[in-house]
Scaffold this motif. Structure first.
Motif, short mmCIF file in Angstrom:
data_model
loop_
_atom_site.label_atom_id
_atom_site.label_comp_id
_atom_site.label_asym_id
_atom_site.label_seq_id
_atom_site.Cartn_x
_atom_site.Cartn_y
_atom_site.Cartn_z
N UNK A 81 0.82 -1.21 0.00
CA UNK A 81 0.00 0.00 0.00
C UNK A 81 0.86 1.26 0.00
N UNK A 82 1.94 1.24 0.79
CA UNK A 82 2.83 2.41 0.85
C UNK A 82 3.53 2.64 -0.49
N UNK A 83 3.93 1.57 -1.15
CA UNK A 83 4.59 1.71 -2.46
C UNK A 83 3.59 2.25 -3.50
N UNK A 84 2.35 1.78 -3.44
CA UNK A 84 1.34 2.30 -4.37
C UNK A 84 1.11 3.79 -4.14
N UNK A 85 1.05 4.20 -2.88
CA UNK A 85 0.87 5.62 -2.58
C UNK A 85 2.08 6.43 -3.05
N UNK A 86 3.28 5.84 -2.93
CA UNK A 86 4.48 6.52 -3.40
C UNK A 86 4.46 6.68 -4.91
N UNK A 87 4.05 5.64 -5.62
CA UNK A 87 4.04 5.67 -7.08
C UNK A 87 2.91 6.53 -7.65
N UNK A 88 1.71 6.37 -7.09
CA UNK A 88 0.55 7.00 -7.70
C UNK A 88 0.13 8.33 -7.07
N UNK A 89 0.58 8.58 -5.85
CA UNK A 89 0.19 9.82 -5.18
C UNK A 89 1.39 10.67 -4.77
#
Length: 163
Positions: free
Chosen positions: A67-75
């Motif tokens: 989840x943290x990596x997705x937030x880093x990539x997309x947000x």
């Protein structure tokens, strides 16, 4: 890619090392995700209760890392190892409480398992089914005949399933 995501990123190493078991992966000995998990569990946890706890924490850490990596990539939000670990431990505690409650609940039917079926609502009502996801809610609405009335998916950012 998974190896990088879960092990090679510098902030990822901090998550694993800061865990209660203080794990520092031997990157040279890891060839696949399953070999890593097996080696990690066999070297870190010996008895059954501790092993179950370790597997659960491992899984929640992996989920929070994702989840943290997705937030880093997309947000474009910078990941925080401390926050990832804190959220993983919080999820583990919530999971443990729910598991304890489930084992305390009286058994209604100790016989053969029964199949559950969707039941239609009486006229003029509709039935609304909602999934239990944390970051996206899926809603399906059906009438008394089972026909689809509507459906939607919306993002909602919650910190736990309890919200």
């Amino acid at each position: 890619m998974v190896k990088h995501m879960l092990l090679l990123c510098p902030w990822m190493k901090a998550v694993w090392f800061d865990c209660p078991f203080g794990y520092s992966p031997d990157l040279a000995s890891i060839s696949t995700l399953d070999s890593w998990l097996i080696g990690f569990l066999s070297s870190t946890f010996v008895d059954g209760d501790q092993r179950d706890w370790g597997v659960s924490l491992f899984m929640f850490c992996s989920w929070e890392i994702w989840k943290a990596r997705c937030k880093a990539l997309f947000k474009d939000l910078r990941p925080s190892p401390q926050l990832v670990l804190s959220q993983a431990i919080s999820c583990l505690e919530e999971f443990s409480r729910a598991k304890d409650l489930a084992t305390c609940a009286p058994l209604i039917n100790s016989g053969a398992p029964t199949r559950l079926y969707w039941s239609s609502p009486p006229l003029p009502f509709v039935k609304i089914n909602i999934d239990g996801a944390w970051e996206a809610q899926w809603v399906v609405i059906r009438d008394h005949t089972g026909s689809l009335v509507g459906a939607t998916a919306q993002y909602c950012y919650l910190s736990s399933a309890a919200e």
